[in-house]
Design a protein around this motif. Sequence first.
Motif, PDB file in Angstrom:
ATOM      1  N   ALA A 169       0.824  -1.208   0.000  1.00  0.00           N
ATOM      2  CA  ALA A 169       0.000   0.000   0.000  1.00  0.00           C
ATOM      3  C   ALA A 169       0.861   1.263   0.000  1.00  0.00           C
ATOM      4  N   SER A 170       1.887   1.312   0.842  1.00  0.00           N
ATOM      5  CA  SER A 170       2.695   2.532   0.944  1.00  0.00           C
ATOM      6  C   SER A 170       3.503   2.786  -0.321  1.00  0.00           C
ATOM      7  N   GLU A 171       4.051   1.726  -0.923  1.00  0.00           N
ATOM      8  CA  GLU A 171       4.837   1.917  -2.150  1.00  0.00           C
ATOM      9  C   GLU A 171       3.946   2.320  -3.320  1.00  0.00           C
ATOM     10  N   LEU A 172       2.758   1.731  -3.400  1.00  0.00           N
ATOM     11  CA  LEU A 172       1.831   2.096  -4.473  1.00  0.00           C
ATOM     12  C   LEU A 172       1.388   3.552  -4.341  1.00  0.00           C
ATOM     13  N   LEU A 173       1.055   3.966  -3.124  1.00  0.00           N
ATOM     14  CA  LEU A 173       0.635   5.350  -2.913  1.00  0.00           C
ATOM     15  C   LEU A 173       1.774   6.326  -3.202  1.00  0.00           C
ATOM     16  N   THR A 174       2.995   5.958  -2.840  1.00  0.00           N
ATOM     17  CA  THR A 174       4.140   6.820  -3.140  1.00  0.00           C
ATOM     18  C   THR A 174       4.328   6.954  -4.646  1.00  0.00           C
ATOM     19  N   LEU A 175       4.160   5.864  -5.370  1.00  0.00           N
ATOM     20  CA  LEU A 175       4.281   5.912  -6.831  1.00  0.00           C
ATOM     21  C   LEU A 175       3.228   6.826  -7.442  1.00  0.00           C
ATOM     22  N   LEU A 176       1.988   6.719  -6.976  1.00  0.00           N
ATOM     23  CA  LEU A 176       0.921   7.579  -7.485  1.00  0.00           C
ATOM     24  C   LEU A 176       1.201   9.051  -7.187  1.00  0.00           C
ATOM     25  N   ILE A 177       1.701   9.334  -5.986  1.00  0.00           N
ATOM     26  CA  ILE A 177       2.028  10.723  -5.629  1.00  0.00           C
ATOM     27  C   ILE A 177       3.140  11.254  -6.522  1.00  0.00           C
ATOM     28  N   LEU A 178       4.157  10.415  -6.810  1.00  0.00           N
ATOM     29  CA  LEU A 178       5.254  10.850  -7.678  1.00  0.00           C
ATOM     30  C   LEU A 178       4.757  11.151  -9.087  1.00  0.00           C
TER      31      LEU A 178
ATOM     32  N   CYS B  90       2.828  14.448  -8.904  1.00  0.00           N
ATOM     33  CA  CYS B  90       3.340  15.412  -7.917  1.00  0.00           C
ATOM     34  C   CYS B  90       3.219  16.858  -8.382  1.00  0.00           C
ATOM     35  N   ASP B  91       3.466  17.125  -9.670  1.00  0.00           N
ATOM     36  CA  ASP B  91       3.389  18.520 -10.140  1.00  0.00           C
ATOM     37  C   ASP B  91       1.979  19.087 -10.027  1.00  0.00           C
ATOM     38  N   PRO B  92       0.955  18.361 -10.499  1.00  0.00           N
ATOM     39  CA  PRO B  92      -0.411  18.879 -10.286  1.00  0.00           C
ATOM     40  C   PRO B  92      -0.765  19.024  -8.808  1.00  0.00           C
ATOM     41  N   ILE B  93      -0.264  18.103  -7.985  1.00  0.00           N
ATOM     42  CA  ILE B  93      -0.571  18.174  -6.553  1.00  0.00           C
ATOM     43  C   ILE B  93       0.083  19.403  -5.936  1.00  0.00           C
ATOM     44  N   TYR B  94       1.372  19.616  -6.225  1.00  0.00           N
ATOM     45  CA  TYR B  94       2.058  20.781  -5.672  1.00  0.00           C
ATOM     46  C   TYR B  94       1.466  22.082  -6.196  1.00  0.00           C
ATOM     47  N   SER B  95       0.931  22.046  -7.411  1.00  0.00           N
ATOM     48  CA  SER B  95       0.336  23.257  -7.982  1.00  0.00           C
ATOM     49  C   SER B  95      -0.905  23.698  -7.219  1.00  0.00           C
ATOM     50  N   ILE B  96      -1.521  22.772  -6.513  1.00  0.00           N
ATOM     51  CA  ILE B  96      -2.668  23.140  -5.681  1.00  0.00           C
ATOM     52  C   ILE B  96      -2.239  24.120  -4.602  1.00  0.00           C
ATOM     53  N   PHE B  97      -0.997  23.936  -4.083  1.00  0.00           N
ATOM     54  CA  PHE B  97      -0.512  24.738  -2.971  1.00  0.00           C
ATOM     55  C   PHE B  97       0.291  25.957  -3.416  1.00  0.00           C
ATOM     56  N   THR B  98       1.131  25.771  -4.439  1.00  0.00           N
ATOM     57  CA  THR B  98       2.050  26.848  -4.812  1.00  0.00           C
ATOM     58  C   THR B  98       2.537  26.663  -6.245  1.00  0.00           C
ATOM     59  N   ASP B  99       2.945  27.767  -6.873  1.00  0.00           N
ATOM     60  CA  ASP B  99       3.561  27.735  -8.200  1.00  0.00           C
ATOM     61  C   ASP B  99       5.062  27.953  -8.128  1.00  0.00           C
TER      62      ASP B  99
ATOM     63  N   GLY C 179      10.282  19.143  -4.030  1.00  0.00           N
ATOM     64  CA  GLY C 179       9.254  18.153  -3.760  1.00  0.00           C
ATOM     65  C   GLY C 179       9.428  16.894  -4.573  1.00  0.00           C
ATOM     66  N   ARG C 180       9.767  17.026  -5.848  1.00  0.00           N
ATOM     67  CA  ARG C 180       9.974  15.857  -6.699  1.00  0.00           C
ATOM     68  C   ARG C 180      11.202  15.067  -6.243  1.00  0.00           C
ATOM     69  N   GLN C 181      12.275  15.768  -5.877  1.00  0.00           N
ATOM     70  CA  GLN C 181      13.506  15.093  -5.474  1.00  0.00           C
ATOM     71  C   GLN C 181      13.302  14.252  -4.211  1.00  0.00           C
ATOM     72  N   ILE C 182      12.611  14.801  -3.233  1.00  0.00           N
ATOM     73  CA  ILE C 182      12.443  14.036  -1.992  1.00  0.00           C
ATOM     74  C   ILE C 182      11.474  12.867  -2.169  1.00  0.00           C
ATOM     75  N   LEU C 183      10.603  12.939  -3.171  1.00  0.00           N
ATOM     76  CA  LEU C 183       9.693  11.820  -3.415  1.00  0.00           C
ATOM     77  C   LEU C 183      10.447  10.588  -3.916  1.00  0.00           C
ATOM     78  N   TYR C 184      11.531  10.779  -4.649  1.00  0.00           N
ATOM     79  CA  TYR C 184      12.337   9.626  -5.073  1.00  0.00           C
ATOM     80  C   TYR C 184      12.946   8.920  -3.859  1.00  0.00           C
ATOM     81  N   VAL C 185      13.393   9.699  -2.885  1.00  0.00           N
ATOM     82  CA  VAL C 185      13.945   9.116  -1.661  1.00  0.00           C
ATOM     83  C   VAL C 185      12.847   8.435  -0.850  1.00  0.00           C
TER      84      VAL C 185
END
Length: 454
Positions: free
Chosen positions: A325-334, A337-346, A354-360
Amino acid sequence: MTLQFSPQTRRVFHLSLPIFAELLLQLLVGNMDQFMISHFGSAAVAAIGNGNQVMNVVIIVLTTMSTAATILLTQHIGAGRVGGECSEIVTVAVTVSAVFSFLVGLFLLLEPELVFQLLRTPEDAFDGACLYTRIVGGTVLLQGLYIQLCAVLRSYTLLKEVVVLSVSMNLLNVVGNAILINGFFGFPQMGVAGAAVSTVISKAVGLTLACITLKRKCTVRFSLQYLHPFPAKTFRALLGIALPSGTEALSYNVSQTFILRFINLMGAAVVSAKVYGSMLANVAYVYSIAVGQATQIILGYMIGGRKLDEVSGRVWSTIRIALAASELLTLLILIFCDPIYSIFTDDPVIHALGRQILYVEFGLEIGRSINIVMTRCLTTAGDVWYPVGVGIFSMWIVAVGGSWLLGHALNWGLVGIWIAMACDECLRGALFTIRFRSGKWKETRLVADSTKGT
């Protein structure tokens, strides 16, 4: 070919779904403040992020007492001891939580500046963090009692009822944020203070509904008569679980607070990236917590009934589910990620970080999923001190020390800090797995065998 699942696996899955919904909604209550305040700028987000980091320390400590109550209640139920002993456990647990919440709330109301000076909170976010913490932290008694009552409801598998409470709180918080942050319907535009007030109101309503639900749906009762004479044996049993668990949880959150101190030196934009990254990471591992809590309830019944031969299979099955579950959700977030982050900030800096830390995050979630399940299982079995020793060593040497080395000394920034946290989680996951395989948890007994049978 049809997959076949054991009755216990199906039961854990069914129990985990309402817990997952509850946890996700609780997560939204805190993160909704940061989302709805984001258009006020990075300083406002950093203020609430710092405030929530402090509140997380307090709430996690409160949660350890509720976890202790859950473990004792489920083992008493599993052993067939469901009379006044359960009411006594609830009364002592609620009383201890209330006293602790009151004292901590008084400190956060009067002296939040001391905390944020220690954290080196950025100057443009300092006043907002203090204001937010005064309001939310000063009323933490509401949260402490709510957490404890929900733990009792979960012990009796009243999980759908707890979800209803969380939905009510979350919806009220969203509406309150919209009105008080932005000044709708003639209210003043309160910004950070509005987010805090809305959070407090929603928690007060949640506590009221929890009290009503407990009275209507559960036979267990809170009564001061159970405190005269003071039940020292029950108090020691609760502390015997809560103290080591609280030490481990407190160590983790204080270590995260020190890591935040390093991040605060990098500026408000990096702090915001950390806040958003943590929000998304929380979504990735929240199901691991849910399935871990569901398993903890089942294990409590198993261990109380001395069905130890069924425990190992249940634990390994849960770990597989949590990892998937956690790996699948992390993959979906990655992927999104750009549309998700765009909700908060440009801000392109925040997007890139944000993208770099998602790989880790992929490696981090492997260790974290195992930790979440293993820590709960070892604690439920009574092996409470081993996670504390391993946790304190790894959190401070690997996570904090590594964050200073990679993030500050080697100047890898936020990505270096994320790598250090991933190393910490994976090391603890490996050591907990070795401990569970050793079978030493079978030697501990928290509740004596019932003479009534199971």
